[in-house]
Design a protein around this motif. Structure first.
Motif, mmCIF file in Angstrom:
data_model
loop_
_atom_site.group_PDB
_atom_site.id
_atom_site.type_symbol
_atom_site.label_atom_id
_atom_site.label_comp_id
_atom_site.label_asym_id
_atom_site.label_seq_id
_atom_site.Cartn_x
_atom_site.Cartn_y
_atom_site.Cartn_z
ATOM 1 N N ILE A 38 0.844 -1.206 0.000
ATOM 2 C CA ILE A 38 0.000 0.000 0.000
ATOM 3 C C ILE A 38 0.870 1.243 0.000
ATOM 4 C CG2 ILE A 38 -0.726 1.030 2.184
ATOM 5 C CD1 ILE A 38 -3.311 -0.076 1.980
ATOM 6 N N VAL A 39 0.473 2.236 -0.772
ATOM 7 C CA VAL A 39 1.083 3.561 -0.739
ATOM 8 C C VAL A 39 0.060 4.517 -0.166
ATOM 9 C CG1 VAL A 39 1.591 5.530 -2.243
ATOM 10 C CG2 VAL A 39 2.875 3.418 -2.495
ATOM 11 N N THR A 40 0.476 5.357 0.770
ATOM 12 C CA THR A 40 -0.404 6.387 1.308
ATOM 13 C C THR A 40 0.102 7.760 0.904
ATOM 14 O OG1 THR A 40 0.801 6.426 3.427
ATOM 15 C CG2 THR A 40 -1.130 4.996 3.286
ATOM 16 N N GLY A 41 -0.838 8.703 0.815
ATOM 17 C CA GLY A 41 -0.508 10.074 0.477
ATOM 18 C C GLY A 41 -1.686 10.965 0.807
ATOM 19 N N ALA A 47 0.848 12.736 -9.762
ATOM 20 C CA ALA A 47 2.199 12.485 -9.257
ATOM 21 C C ALA A 47 2.210 11.352 -8.240
ATOM 22 C CB ALA A 47 2.772 13.755 -8.628
ATOM 23 N N LEU A 48 1.203 11.297 -7.383
ATOM 24 C CA LEU A 48 1.145 10.206 -6.404
ATOM 25 C C LEU A 48 0.874 8.878 -7.095
ATOM 26 C CD1 LEU A 48 1.233 9.365 -3.417
ATOM 27 C CD2 LEU A 48 -1.257 9.654 -3.371
ATOM 28 N N ILE A 49 -0.002 8.879 -8.076
ATOM 29 C CA ILE A 49 -0.284 7.645 -8.816
ATOM 30 C C ILE A 49 0.979 7.117 -9.480
ATOM 31 C CG2 ILE A 49 -1.552 6.671 -10.770
ATOM 32 C CD1 ILE A 49 -3.816 8.682 -10.082
ATOM 33 N N GLU A 50 1.735 8.001 -10.113
ATOM 34 C CA GLU A 50 2.969 7.574 -10.788
ATOM 35 C C GLU A 50 3.989 7.062 -9.778
ATOM 36 O OE1 GLU A 50 4.101 10.943 -13.076
ATOM 37 O OE2 GLU A 50 2.428 10.734 -14.483
ATOM 38 N N ALA A 51 4.065 7.695 -8.611
ATOM 39 C CA ALA A 51 4.971 7.225 -7.565
ATOM 40 C C ALA A 51 4.547 5.856 -7.055
ATOM 41 C CB ALA A 51 5.018 8.233 -6.422
ATOM 42 N N ALA A 52 3.244 5.634 -6.944
ATOM 43 C CA ALA A 52 2.730 4.334 -6.500
ATOM 44 C C ALA A 52 3.016 3.257 -7.532
ATOM 45 C CB ALA A 52 1.230 4.434 -6.232
ATOM 46 N N LEU A 53 2.936 3.610 -8.800
ATOM 47 C CA LEU A 53 3.297 2.669 -9.859
ATOM 48 C C LEU A 53 4.758 2.257 -9.736
ATOM 49 C CD1 LEU A 53 1.495 4.274 -12.927
ATOM 50 C CD2 LEU A 53 1.075 1.987 -12.037
ATOM 51 N N ALA A 55 6.495 2.251 -7.088
ATOM 52 C CA ALA A 55 6.653 1.482 -5.856
ATOM 53 C C ALA A 55 5.988 0.114 -5.932
ATOM 54 C CB ALA A 55 6.077 2.269 -4.685
ATOM 55 N N GLU A 56 5.351 -0.172 -7.085
ATOM 56 C CA GLU A 56 4.659 -1.449 -7.309
ATOM 57 C C GLU A 56 3.596 -1.713 -6.243
ATOM 58 O OE1 GLU A 56 7.723 -4.414 -7.632
ATOM 59 O OE2 GLU A 56 8.260 -3.791 -9.657
ATOM 60 N N ALA A 57 2.826 -0.673 -5.946
ATOM 61 C CA ALA A 57 1.759 -0.784 -4.954
ATOM 62 C C ALA A 57 0.542 -1.485 -5.551
ATOM 63 C CB ALA A 57 1.362 0.603 -4.463
ATOM 64 N N ASP A 58 -0.188 -2.168 -4.685
ATOM 65 C CA ASP A 58 -1.462 -2.774 -5.081
ATOM 66 C C ASP A 58 -2.622 -1.817 -4.837
ATOM 67 O OD1 ASP A 58 -0.375 -5.413 -5.702
ATOM 68 O OD2 ASP A 58 -0.042 -5.577 -3.535
ATOM 69 N N ASP A 90 -4.296 -1.607 -12.625
ATOM 70 C CA ASP A 90 -5.036 -2.491 -11.716
ATOM 71 C C ASP A 90 -4.745 -2.153 -10.256
ATOM 72 O OD1 ASP A 90 -6.958 -4.436 -11.431
ATOM 73 O OD2 ASP A 90 -5.561 -6.123 -11.455
ATOM 74 N N ILE A 91 -4.621 -0.855 -9.971
ATOM 75 C CA ILE A 91 -4.366 -0.370 -8.610
ATOM 76 C C ILE A 91 -5.656 0.199 -8.035
ATOM 77 C CG2 ILE A 91 -3.155 1.372 -7.233
ATOM 78 C CD1 ILE A 91 -0.816 1.171 -9.082
ATOM 79 N N SER A 92 -5.959 -0.166 -6.809
ATOM 80 C CA SER A 92 -7.152 0.353 -6.141
ATOM 81 C C SER A 92 -6.876 1.718 -5.524
ATOM 82 C CB SER A 92 -7.606 -0.598 -5.029
ATOM 83 O OG SER A 92 -7.965 -1.850 -5.560
ATOM 84 N N LEU A 93 -7.932 2.533 -5.440
ATOM 85 C CA LEU A 93 -7.853 3.798 -4.730
ATOM 86 C C LEU A 93 -8.887 3.788 -3.616
ATOM 87 C CD1 LEU A 93 -6.781 6.734 -4.460
ATOM 88 C CD2 LEU A 93 -8.724 7.427 -5.906
ATOM 89 N N LEU A 94 -8.406 3.979 -2.382
ATOM 90 C CA LEU A 94 -9.283 4.136 -1.222
ATOM 91 C C LEU A 94 -9.073 5.535 -0.655
ATOM 92 C CD1 LEU A 94 -7.822 0.969 -0.804
ATOM 93 C CD2 LEU A 94 -9.970 0.873 0.479
#
Length: 249
Positions: A38-41, A47-53, A55-58, A90-94
């Motif tokens: 998980i990536v939090t922000g 920019a956060l989405i690209e950083a999460a990509l 980081a190979e976040a789910d 295929d990344i979820s956003l909560l």
């Protein structure tokens, strides 16, 4: 961990069903069924989405998500690009807005107080969203509180009022909570701290003799989602990384 189980846990933990908000709280974009990383922000920016990509976040967990009340419904333009990027990867956003602000341990207000050494003694405002209490003896005037905020948040705050004013009761509400100043005054505070400030706020603070400190919307709301991610990592063994996308506001 299954995405459905993670969403259910967060919804229950943050008491989503009991809190009225002007955006949907919980799962906003559905990705892969299994969540290990998980990536939090603070905000679900590109920019956060690209950083999460990278980081190979789910999954991405934020305070400011999408679909705000009154915003255009079509998924086009910038919003469309963000959501397409999430779906393609295929990344979820909560996203959890007011429920994260008010949580008594992991919330933005509680986490800011913890870092600042403020001791909560009461609440104020609609839904008791704002907190009130006392400050450390080393910061018993407005100048001392402002200096501590700058040291902790890494951002020079804007101060309205007398820097030498003695502070016995401090009130705070992170983010864009300048509209709660009147409630904080009625509750008996000497200084009110929030993230943002508006033109009428200055006059109200001056005329009430209450200091107002604008410490930054982003700066004051970095800690709730970070604490929530750390809690999930400890509770479920998820990999967690907080990514701070700089924002001067």
């Amino acid at each position: 961990m299954k995405l459905t189980a993670l969403t259910r846990y967060l919804d229950d933990l943050l008491n989503v069903a009991a809190i009225r908000d002007y955006c949907p709280n919980g799962l906003q974009v559905e990705g892969r069924a299994e969540v290990r990383s998980i990536v939090t922000g603070v905000t679900a920016s590109q920019a956060l989405i690209e950083a999460a990509l990278s980081a190979e976040a789910d999954a991405i967990l934020v305070h400011h998500g999408y679909f705000w009340k009154g915003e255009p419904a079509p998924i086009v333009g910038i919003k469309g690009r963000r959501i397409r990027a999430l779906i393609k990867a295929d990344i979820s956003l909560l996203a959890y807005h007011l429920p994260l602000d008010v949580h008594p341990q992991l919330g933005n207000n509680a986490q800011l107080a913890q870092r600042m050494g403020w001791v909560q003694e009461g609440m104020f405002g609609e839904g008791d969203i704002g907190l009130m209490g006392r400050v450390d003896a080393d910061a018993s005037d407005v100048a001392g509180i402002a200096a501590n905020l700058e040291r902790v948040l890494g951002r020079k705050p804007l101060v309205i009022g007398d820097l030498a004013q003695t502070v016995r009761r401090v009130a705070w509400c992170t983010g864009a909570a300048q509209s709660y100043l009147a409630s904080a005054i009625d509750a008996g505070c000497d200084v009110f701290i929030s993230g943002e400030i508006s033109e009428p706020t200055v006059h109200l603070a001056r005329e009430a003799g209450v200091a107002y400190i604008s410490a930054g919307h982003h700066a004051t709301e970095r800690y709730g989602v970070q604490a929530l991610g750390e809690h999930l990592a400890e509770q479920f063994g998820l990999r967690h990384r907080f990514i701070d996308i700089d924002n001067p506001v």
